[in-house]
Design an enzyme around this catalytic site. Sequence first.
Site, mmCIF file in Angstrom:
data_model
loop_
_atom_site.group_PDB
_atom_site.id
_atom_site.type_symbol
_atom_site.label_atom_id
_atom_site.label_comp_id
_atom_site.label_asym_id
_atom_site.label_seq_id
_atom_site.Cartn_x
_atom_site.Cartn_y
_atom_site.Cartn_z
ATOM 1 N N HIS A 10 -7.750 -13.789 -27.593
ATOM 2 C CA HIS A 10 -8.475 -15.217 -27.879
ATOM 3 C C HIS A 10 -7.369 -15.923 -28.177
ATOM 4 O O HIS A 10 -7.646 -17.177 -28.840
ATOM 5 C CB HIS A 10 -9.445 -15.038 -29.194
ATOM 6 C CG HIS A 10 -10.569 -14.067 -28.706
ATOM 7 N ND1 HIS A 10 -11.499 -13.919 -29.596
ATOM 8 C CD2 HIS A 10 -11.169 -13.746 -27.547
ATOM 9 C CE1 HIS A 10 -12.601 -13.227 -29.109
ATOM 10 N NE2 HIS A 10 -12.438 -13.223 -27.809
ATOM 11 N N TYR A 62 -10.352 -20.538 -26.873
ATOM 12 C CA TYR A 62 -10.237 -20.487 -28.339
ATOM 13 C C TYR A 62 -9.261 -21.350 -29.044
ATOM 14 O O TYR A 62 -9.225 -21.419 -30.173
ATOM 15 C CB TYR A 62 -10.183 -19.152 -28.742
ATOM 16 C CG TYR A 62 -11.392 -18.213 -28.293
ATOM 17 C CD1 TYR A 62 -12.514 -18.338 -29.327
ATOM 18 C CD2 TYR A 62 -11.471 -17.539 -27.289
ATOM 19 C CE1 TYR A 62 -13.818 -17.621 -29.004
ATOM 20 C CE2 TYR A 62 -12.747 -16.629 -26.914
ATOM 21 C CZ TYR A 62 -13.773 -16.858 -27.756
ATOM 22 O OH TYR A 62 -14.739 -16.147 -27.475
#
Length: 243
Positions: A10, A62
């Site tokens: 992420h 992200y």
Amino acid sequence: LELDSLGLNHLSWVRRVLLDGQDVLPSLLERLMGAGRPANMPEELDYPPAFVRALGMVPSSYLRFYYLTRRVVQELEQRPQSRAEEVFAIEQKLWEVYRDPQQDEKPALLGERGGAYYSRAALDLLEAIHFDRGARLVVDTRNRGAIACLPDDCTVEVPCRVDAAGTSPLPLAPPHPSIRGLMQHVKAYEELAVEAAVSRRRRLALLALVAHPLVADAELAVTLVDEICTDHAIQLDDDPGPP
């Protein structure tokens, strides 16, 4: 087609897109800044064009939390529920569907859960291991020197050779300073958070939150630790010793 990608789970960047050995990312970025942006990826590269050109990489979605913090906070504050609350409600409904032993079709509700194509990625990994293919896949694995500025035993997300023996990180160029610091910052948080969870030491939990770039405030970190412990009935040892 190969991706030169590196980072953490992420928190990763695509630095090159190699088509038959030639890097086509610069021209691809120019297209994505204009009419070439995929309609099904509205948040991808949702940055000022000047920033994307300066970075010269494709950040994972992200990274909006770090590169567009104020905007993302405003968006979240306007939503009636957090993403976690939305997912929890969806999963409760899905469990009801799955309780029916006659259910043999993919529930439409599953499309709202997110995580599309993870099954494809999992199958690629399983096939590469089972059939000893030596496939080049971007996976999470132990660093083992792949990203020199991070500990060898930490988890990173990098291109690997995957075969019957498992994953072997492929050689990578060092990360540019524009992304190196953020990667180290978040990894420090991860290491401290894991150690805090295992040792149940309050001081490490506090240091973990202070280290996280989206907290980075001692007073806020103290408040967060207190709230987490209260809400989840967690007892942490308040030891005064060294980390």
